[in-house]
Motif scaffolding. Structure first.
Motif, PDB file in Angstrom:
ATOM      1  N   ARG A  11      -3.240   2.452 -12.482  1.00  0.00           N
ATOM      2  CA  ARG A  11      -2.302   1.360 -12.244  1.00  0.00           C
ATOM      3  C   ARG A  11      -2.284   1.171 -10.738  1.00  0.00           C
ATOM      4  NH1 ARG A  11       2.903   2.992 -15.719  1.00  0.00           N
ATOM      5  NH2 ARG A  11       2.316   4.949 -14.785  1.00  0.00           N
ATOM      6  N   ILE A  12      -2.019  -0.052 -10.305  1.00  0.00           N
ATOM      7  CA  ILE A  12      -2.059  -0.346  -8.874  1.00  0.00           C
ATOM      8  C   ILE A  12      -0.774  -1.065  -8.480  1.00  0.00           C
ATOM      9  CG2 ILE A  12      -3.321  -1.512  -7.027  1.00  0.00           C
ATOM     10  CD1 ILE A  12      -5.750  -1.562  -9.053  1.00  0.00           C
ATOM     11  N   LEU A  13      -0.107  -0.557  -7.457  1.00  0.00           N
ATOM     12  CA  LEU A  13       1.025  -1.251  -6.839  1.00  0.00           C
ATOM     13  C   LEU A  13       0.515  -1.916  -5.573  1.00  0.00           C
ATOM     14  CD1 LEU A  13       4.032   1.231  -7.043  1.00  0.00           C
ATOM     15  CD2 LEU A  13       4.004  -1.103  -7.896  1.00  0.00           C
ATOM     16  N   VAL A  14       0.706  -3.215  -5.471  1.00  0.00           N
ATOM     17  CA  VAL A  14       0.309  -3.967  -4.286  1.00  0.00           C
ATOM     18  C   VAL A  14       1.582  -4.520  -3.656  1.00  0.00           C
ATOM     19  CG1 VAL A  14      -1.039  -5.905  -3.397  1.00  0.00           C
ATOM     20  CG2 VAL A  14      -1.881  -4.608  -5.365  1.00  0.00           C
ATOM     21  N   VAL A  15       1.829  -4.134  -2.399  1.00  0.00           N
ATOM     22  CA  VAL A  15       3.044  -4.555  -1.701  1.00  0.00           C
ATOM     23  C   VAL A  15       2.659  -5.418  -0.508  1.00  0.00           C
ATOM     24  CG1 VAL A  15       5.151  -3.806  -0.532  1.00  0.00           C
ATOM     25  CG2 VAL A  15       4.169  -2.386  -2.369  1.00  0.00           C
ATOM     26  N   PHE A  16       3.028  -6.697  -0.560  1.00  0.00           N
ATOM     27  CA  PHE A  16       2.866  -7.586   0.583  1.00  0.00           C
ATOM     28  C   PHE A  16       4.131  -7.449   1.427  1.00  0.00           C
ATOM     29  CE2 PHE A  16      -0.071  -9.335  -2.444  1.00  0.00           C
ATOM     30  CZ  PHE A  16      -1.130  -9.781  -1.676  1.00  0.00           C
ATOM     31  N   TYR A  17       3.964  -7.095   2.702  1.00  0.00           N
ATOM     32  CA  TYR A  17       5.128  -6.895   3.564  1.00  0.00           C
ATOM     33  C   TYR A  17       4.983  -7.695   4.846  1.00  0.00           C
ATOM     34  CZ  TYR A  17       2.301  -3.482   6.164  1.00  0.00           C
ATOM     35  OH  TYR A  17       1.330  -2.868   6.912  1.00  0.00           O
ATOM     36  N   ASP A  18       6.074  -7.849   5.559  1.00  0.00           N
ATOM     37  CA  ASP A  18       6.120  -8.630   6.798  1.00  0.00           C
ATOM     38  C   ASP A  18       5.428  -7.859   7.911  1.00  0.00           C
ATOM     39  OD1 ASP A  18       6.773  -9.976   9.146  1.00  0.00           O
ATOM     40  OD2 ASP A  18       8.871 -10.265   8.598  1.00  0.00           O
ATOM     41  N   GLY A  19       4.258  -8.339   8.325  1.00  0.00           N
ATOM     42  CA  GLY A  19       3.489  -7.671   9.372  1.00  0.00           C
ATOM     43  C   GLY A  19       4.154  -7.699  10.727  1.00  0.00           C
ATOM     44  N   GLU A  20       4.995  -8.698  10.970  1.00  0.00           N
ATOM     45  CA  GLU A  20       5.703  -8.764  12.255  1.00  0.00           C
ATOM     46  C   GLU A  20       6.794  -7.708  12.330  1.00  0.00           C
ATOM     47  OE1 GLU A  20       7.021 -12.745  13.058  1.00  0.00           O
ATOM     48  OE2 GLU A  20       5.028 -13.577  12.709  1.00  0.00           O
ATOM     49  N   ALA A  21       7.486  -7.472  11.228  1.00  0.00           N
ATOM     50  CA  ALA A  21       8.541  -6.461  11.203  1.00  0.00           C
ATOM     51  C   ALA A  21       7.949  -5.061  11.090  1.00  0.00           C
ATOM     52  CB  ALA A  21       9.496  -6.728  10.047  1.00  0.00           C
ATOM     53  N   GLY A  22       6.828  -4.941  10.376  1.00  0.00           N
ATOM     54  CA  GLY A  22       6.172  -3.651  10.210  1.00  0.00           C
ATOM     55  C   GLY A  22       6.571  -2.947   8.926  1.00  0.00           C
ATOM     56  N   ALA A  23       5.772  -1.971   8.567  1.00  0.00           N
ATOM     57  CA  ALA A  23       5.974  -1.221   7.329  1.00  0.00           C
ATOM     58  C   ALA A  23       7.310  -0.480   7.316  1.00  0.00           C
ATOM     59  CB  ALA A  23       4.820  -0.239   7.129  1.00  0.00           C
ATOM     60  N   GLU A  24       7.752  -0.006   8.460  1.00  0.00           N
ATOM     61  CA  GLU A  24       9.015   0.753   8.558  1.00  0.00           C
ATOM     62  C   GLU A  24      10.242  -0.085   8.211  1.00  0.00           C
ATOM     63  OE1 GLU A  24      10.058   3.909   9.201  1.00  0.00           O
ATOM     64  OE2 GLU A  24       8.011   4.649   9.235  1.00  0.00           O
ATOM     65  N   LYS A  25      10.098  -1.383   8.157  1.00  0.00           N
ATOM     66  CA  LYS A  25      11.234  -2.269   7.870  1.00  0.00           C
ATOM     67  C   LYS A  25      11.206  -2.799   6.438  1.00  0.00           C
ATOM     68  CE  LYS A  25      12.814  -2.208  12.074  1.00  0.00           C
ATOM     69  NZ  LYS A  25      13.950  -1.428  12.441  1.00  0.00           N
ATOM     70  N   ASN A  26      10.248  -2.364   5.624  1.00  0.00           N
ATOM     71  CA  ASN A  26      10.141  -2.855   4.251  1.00  0.00           C
ATOM     72  C   ASN A  26      10.724  -1.816   3.299  1.00  0.00           C
ATOM     73  OD1 ASN A  26       8.588  -3.011   1.524  1.00  0.00           O
ATOM     74  ND2 ASN A  26       8.421  -5.046   2.453  1.00  0.00           N
ATOM     75  N   SER A  27      11.796  -2.175   2.611  1.00  0.00           N
ATOM     76  CA  SER A  27      12.499  -1.214   1.757  1.00  0.00           C
ATOM     77  C   SER A  27      11.621  -0.709   0.610  1.00  0.00           C
ATOM     78  CB  SER A  27      13.794  -1.815   1.218  1.00  0.00           C
ATOM     79  OG  SER A  27      13.522  -2.956   0.429  1.00  0.00           O
ATOM     80  N   THR A  28      10.754  -1.552   0.069  1.00  0.00           N
ATOM     81  CA  THR A  28       9.877  -1.109  -1.015  1.00  0.00           C
ATOM     82  C   THR A  28       8.875  -0.075  -0.521  1.00  0.00           C
ATOM     83  OG1 THR A  28      10.126  -3.222  -2.166  1.00  0.00           O
ATOM     84  CG2 THR A  28       8.239  -1.860  -2.778  1.00  0.00           C
ATOM     85  N   LEU A  29       8.252  -0.331   0.627  1.00  0.00           N
ATOM     86  CA  LEU A  29       7.306   0.645   1.180  1.00  0.00           C
ATOM     87  C   LEU A  29       7.996   1.966   1.513  1.00  0.00           C
ATOM     88  CD1 LEU A  29       5.042  -1.488   3.547  1.00  0.00           C
ATOM     89  CD2 LEU A  29       4.453  -0.525   1.319  1.00  0.00           C
ATOM     90  N   LEU A  30       9.205   1.896   2.033  1.00  0.00           N
ATOM     91  CA  LEU A  30       9.946   3.121   2.344  1.00  0.00           C
ATOM     92  C   LEU A  30      10.257   3.907   1.075  1.00  0.00           C
ATOM     93  CD1 LEU A  30      12.373   1.781   5.102  1.00  0.00           C
ATOM     94  CD2 LEU A  30      10.264   3.096   5.417  1.00  0.00           C
ATOM     95  N   TYR A  31      10.645   3.201   0.013  1.00  0.00           N
ATOM     96  CA  TYR A  31      10.950   3.840  -1.263  1.00  0.00           C
ATOM     97  C   TYR A  31       9.684   4.488  -1.845  1.00  0.00           C
ATOM     98  CZ  TYR A  31      13.284   4.578  -5.719  1.00  0.00           C
ATOM     99  OH  TYR A  31      13.843   5.139  -6.836  1.00  0.00           O
ATOM    100  N   ILE A  32       8.583   3.778  -1.766  1.00  0.00           N
ATOM    101  CA  ILE A  32       7.317   4.335  -2.253  1.00  0.00           C
ATOM    102  C   ILE A  32       6.939   5.563  -1.435  1.00  0.00           C
ATOM    103  CG2 ILE A  32       4.826   3.927  -2.457  1.00  0.00           C
ATOM    104  CD1 ILE A  32       5.559   0.974  -3.119  1.00  0.00           C
ATOM    105  N   ARG A  33       7.096   5.484  -0.119  1.00  0.00           N
ATOM    106  CA  ARG A  33       6.744   6.632   0.731  1.00  0.00           C
ATOM    107  C   ARG A  33       7.567   7.863   0.336  1.00  0.00           C
ATOM    108  NH1 ARG A  33       7.646   6.057   7.038  1.00  0.00           N
ATOM    109  NH2 ARG A  33       9.806   6.196   6.366  1.00  0.00           N
TER     110      ARG A  33
END
Length: 142
Positions: A11-33
């Motif tokens: 299964r693949i999770l693909v997360v499009f996030y705001d590149g200007e804000a960065g990965a550290e500002k994306n709640s989904t990426l933080l939750y996945i991490r």
């Protein structure tokens, strides 16, 4: 990087996030991490995609902290953070994650099942309404 090499096996999770804000500002990426080891045990692979330049993505993947006073250490992202080059944003367009009016990429999270199916509206992939809920279901084995 081609998703096709993972289809049929993961299964693949693909997360499009705001590149200007960065990965550290994306709640989904933080939750996945924070839940990555449990996600990984289910055979699910994760990719983050933004317009951030590759050098910034590498910093987010490798960073383990800062020696500067007053800056808290950051955990690295243990999954690939990929660049979709602006202004073309080809991948964002393919996934319906580009606002033509504002000329700006959009955020969104998608789940591709093992056989390569993703929810769509018409011919456009549909982002998950509640990514954290779906991630919890993946972790619990649903």
């Amino acid at each position: 990087m081609r998703l096709g090499s993972y289809i049929g096996r993961h299964r693949i999770l693909v997360v499009f996030y705001d590149g200007e804000a960065g990965a550290e500002k994306n709640s989904t990426l933080l939750y996945i991490r924070e839940n990555y080891q449990a996600i990984k045990k289910t055979g699910t692979v994760v990719f983050g995609i933004s317009t951030a330049i590759p050098q910034l993505n590498r910093v987010d993947i490798r960073t383990t902290g800062s020696k500067q006073i007053g800056i808290h250490p950051r955990k690295p992202f243990p999954f690939p953070l990929l660049t979709d080059l602006s202004p073309v944003c080809k991948v964002h367009h393919q996934w319906g994650r580009y606002d033509e009016t504002l000329k700006r990429p959009l955020q969104g999270t998608f789940l591709i099942d093992r056989v390569g199916l993703v929810a769509c509206v018409g011919r456009t992939p549909k982002p998950l309404f509640s990514p954290q809920q779906i991630i919890d279901e993946i972790i619990s084995g649903r």
